[in-house]
Design a protein around this motif. Structure first.
Motif, PDB file in Angstrom:
ATOM      1  N   SER A 144       0.835  -1.197   0.000  1.00 24.24           N
ATOM      2  CA  SER A 144       0.000   0.000   0.000  1.00 24.24           C
ATOM      3  C   SER A 144       0.869   1.246   0.000  1.00 24.24           C
ATOM      4  N   ALA A 145       0.284   2.343  -0.461  1.00 27.07           N
ATOM      5  CA  ALA A 145       0.997   3.610  -0.531  1.00 27.07           C
ATOM      6  C   ALA A 145       0.032   4.737  -0.202  1.00 27.07           C
ATOM      7  N   VAL A 146       0.559   5.764   0.407  1.00 27.60           N
ATOM      8  CA  VAL A 146      -0.217   6.981   0.654  1.00 27.60           C
ATOM      9  C   VAL A 146       0.156   7.954  -0.448  1.00 27.60           C
ATOM     10  N   VAL A 147      -0.856   8.424  -1.189  1.00 29.84           N
ATOM     11  CA  VAL A 147      -0.632   9.284  -2.345  1.00 29.84           C
ATOM     12  C   VAL A 147      -1.398  10.582  -2.193  1.00 29.84           C
ATOM     13  N   GLN A 148      -0.928  11.593  -2.903  1.00 31.72           N
ATOM     14  CA  GLN A 148      -1.614  12.878  -2.944  1.00 31.72           C
ATOM     15  C   GLN A 148      -2.812  12.769  -3.886  1.00 31.72           C
ATOM     16  N   VAL A 149      -3.975  13.264  -3.451  1.00 29.86           N
ATOM     17  CA  VAL A 149      -5.181  13.204  -4.278  1.00 29.86           C
ATOM     18  C   VAL A 149      -5.867  14.562  -4.308  1.00 29.86           C
ATOM     19  N   ARG A 150      -6.648  14.788  -5.365  1.00 28.76           N
ATOM     20  CA  ARG A 150      -7.466  15.993  -5.508  1.00 28.76           C
ATOM     21  C   ARG A 150      -8.816  15.585  -6.078  1.00 28.76           C
ATOM     22  N   THR A 151      -9.846  16.319  -5.692  1.00 23.50           N
ATOM     23  CA  THR A 151     -11.183  16.063  -6.221  1.00 23.50           C
ATOM     24  C   THR A 151     -11.510  17.110  -7.274  1.00 23.50           C
ATOM     25  N   THR A 152     -12.515  16.831  -8.067  1.00 19.80           N
ATOM     26  CA  THR A 152     -12.960  17.787  -9.077  1.00 19.80           C
ATOM     27  C   THR A 152     -14.233  18.464  -8.603  1.00 19.80           C
ATOM     28  N   GLY A 153     -14.492  19.608  -9.135  1.00 21.18           N
ATOM     29  CA  GLY A 153     -15.752  20.303  -8.846  1.00 21.18           C
ATOM     30  C   GLY A 153     -15.991  20.533  -7.371  1.00 21.18           C
ATOM     31  N   GLN A 154     -17.208  20.213  -6.931  1.00 21.10           N
ATOM     32  CA  GLN A 154     -17.607  20.448  -5.543  1.00 21.10           C
ATOM     33  C   GLN A 154     -17.457  19.216  -4.660  1.00 21.10           C
ATOM     34  N   ASP A 155     -16.894  18.135  -5.198  1.00 24.34           N
ATOM     35  CA  ASP A 155     -16.728  16.921  -4.401  1.00 24.34           C
ATOM     36  C   ASP A 155     -15.831  17.188  -3.208  1.00 24.34           C
ATOM     37  N   ARG A 156     -16.275  16.718  -2.062  1.00 21.36           N
ATOM     38  CA  ARG A 156     -15.472  16.804  -0.845  1.00 21.36           C
ATOM     39  C   ARG A 156     -15.592  15.449  -0.161  1.00 21.36           C
ATOM     40  N   LEU A 157     -14.483  14.794  -0.014  1.00 20.63           N
ATOM     41  CA  LEU A 157     -14.472  13.464   0.581  1.00 20.63           C
ATOM     42  C   LEU A 157     -13.897  13.553   1.988  1.00 20.63           C
ATOM     43  N   ALA A 158     -14.497  12.825   2.933  1.00 21.99           N
ATOM     44  CA  ALA A 158     -14.055  12.842   4.325  1.00 21.99           C
ATOM     45  C   ALA A 158     -13.160  11.635   4.612  1.00 21.99           C
ATOM     46  N   ARG A 159     -12.474  11.688   5.745  1.00 17.50           N
ATOM     47  CA  ARG A 159     -11.602  10.586   6.168  1.00 17.50           C
ATOM     48  C   ARG A 159     -12.402   9.281   6.176  1.00 17.50           C
ATOM     49  N   GLY A 160     -11.809   8.243   5.563  1.00 20.63           N
ATOM     50  CA  GLY A 160     -12.445   6.933   5.526  1.00 20.63           C
ATOM     51  C   GLY A 160     -13.326   6.694   4.318  1.00 20.63           C
ATOM     52  N   ASP A 161     -13.630   7.755   3.552  1.00 22.80           N
ATOM     53  CA  ASP A 161     -14.449   7.582   2.340  1.00 22.80           C
ATOM     54  C   ASP A 161     -13.660   6.829   1.277  1.00 22.80           C
ATOM     55  N   ASN A 162     -14.405   6.031   0.504  1.00 19.82           N
ATOM     56  CA  ASN A 162     -13.799   5.353  -0.637  1.00 19.82           C
ATOM     57  C   ASN A 162     -13.827   6.284  -1.839  1.00 19.82           C
ATOM     58  N   ALA A 163     -12.786   6.230  -2.634  1.00 16.64           N
ATOM     59  CA  ALA A 163     -12.708   7.054  -3.839  1.00 16.64           C
ATOM     60  C   ALA A 163     -12.086   6.220  -4.956  1.00 16.64           C
ATOM     61  N   LEU A 164     -12.373   6.617  -6.181  1.00 20.83           N
ATOM     62  CA  LEU A 164     -11.826   5.951  -7.350  1.00 20.83           C
ATOM     63  C   LEU A 164     -10.790   6.865  -7.987  1.00 20.83           C
ATOM     64  N   ILE A 165      -9.584   6.349  -8.206  1.00 20.28           N
ATOM     65  CA  ILE A 165      -8.535   7.113  -8.884  1.00 20.28           C
ATOM     66  C   ILE A 165      -8.797   7.005 -10.379  1.00 20.28           C
ATOM     67  N   PHE A 166      -9.007   8.154 -11.045  1.00 17.44           N
ATOM     68  CA  PHE A 166      -9.316   8.084 -12.468  1.00 17.44           C
ATOM     69  C   PHE A 166      -8.275   8.747 -13.363  1.00 17.44           C
ATOM     70  N   GLU A 167      -7.302   9.466 -12.790  1.00 16.04           N
ATOM     71  CA  GLU A 167      -6.271  10.086 -13.617  1.00 16.04           C
ATOM     72  C   GLU A 167      -5.104  10.507 -12.741  1.00 16.04           C
ATOM     73  N   TYR A 168      -3.905  10.557 -13.368  1.00 23.27           N
ATOM     74  CA  TYR A 168      -2.713  11.037 -12.677  1.00 23.27           C
ATOM     75  C   TYR A 168      -2.256  12.324 -13.332  1.00 23.27           C
ATOM     76  N   ASP A 169      -2.012  13.356 -12.539  1.00 27.29           N
ATOM     77  CA  ASP A 169      -1.536  14.643 -13.031  1.00 27.29           C
ATOM     78  C   ASP A 169      -0.016  14.689 -12.835  1.00 27.29           C
ATOM     79  N   LYS A 170       0.734  14.554 -13.937  1.00 28.61           N
ATOM     80  CA  LYS A 170       2.198  14.520 -13.853  1.00 28.61           C
ATOM     81  C   LYS A 170       2.773  15.843 -13.370  1.00 28.61           C
ATOM     82  N   ASP A 171       2.189  16.954 -13.827  1.00 28.81           N
ATOM     83  CA  ASP A 171       2.729  18.261 -13.444  1.00 28.81           C
ATOM     84  C   ASP A 171       2.566  18.511 -11.951  1.00 28.81           C
TER      85      ASP A 171
END
Length: 184
Positions: A144-171
């Motif tokens: 397992s790894a801890v990674v930096q994530v960002r949401t789009t639009g108005q999505d706000r996810l709380a601790r413990g929420d499941n999320a789907l990784i759909f893209e990686y931003d290289k920049d």
């Protein structure tokens, strides 16, 4: 010293001297960090190691063999055959030298951040927003790894929420995530 420079800067050695200068420039940019060692030179029959390593070795050996050949065949019609013989000899020598080098570049260990795209993750910070967030993702090998994530639009996810990784931003060096509800 002038005899050496005359030989290096005359035909046929000048062909490989120019390529050797290109190789030195390439390695300087690798050291600076502008290029990475990734692709291999399978198309030349020199696979199993990064193309930069294989081609650098090939060019350096061709230059050396061409230098030796141009001194040996200093006069006569054989001078035009020297670059071809040097290239052939360098290719054979490079193939032989790459056998032990392949152990330094194992095939199976080539993982990238893009491997996490499409995976489910769990938010580990207080929240994940368009500006900040971290999540834990499990790789295919079970690590397992801890990674930096960002949401789009108005999505706000709380601790413990499941999320789907759909893209990686290289920049930005982070993953884009969206809410994910598992069907149990």
């Amino acid at each position: 010293m002038t005899e050496f420079l005359d030989t290096v800067l005359s035909f046929p050695t000048i062909i490989f001297t120019f390529l050797l200068v290109v190789v030195v420039g390439y390695w300087l940019t690798v050291i600076i960090g502008l290029f990475e060692l990734e692709d291999d030179a399978v198309w030349l029959g020199l696979g199993g190691v990064p193309a930069g390593v294989a081609l650098s070795l090939l060019i350096a050996l061709a230059w050396l063999l061409c230098l030796i050949g141009s001194v040996v065949a200093a006069s006569g019609g054989l001078l035009f055959a020297v670059p071809f013989a040097a290239l052939g000899g360098a290719w054979l020598a490079t193939r032989g030298l790459l056998v032990p080098l392949r152990r330094l570049f194992p095939e199976g260990d080539r993982h990238s951040r893009g491997d996490f795209v499409g995976q489910m993750c769990v938010i580990r910070t207080g929240a994940a927003t368009p500006d900040f967030g971290q999540a834990e993702v499990t790789a295919a090998d079970g690590s397992s790894a801890v990674v930096q994530v960002r949401t789009t639009g108005q999505d706000r996810l709380a601790r413990g929420d499941n999320a789907l990784i759909f893209e990686y931003d290289k920049d930005g060096e982070f993953f884009w995530v969206m809410p994910y509800e598992s069907e149990h």
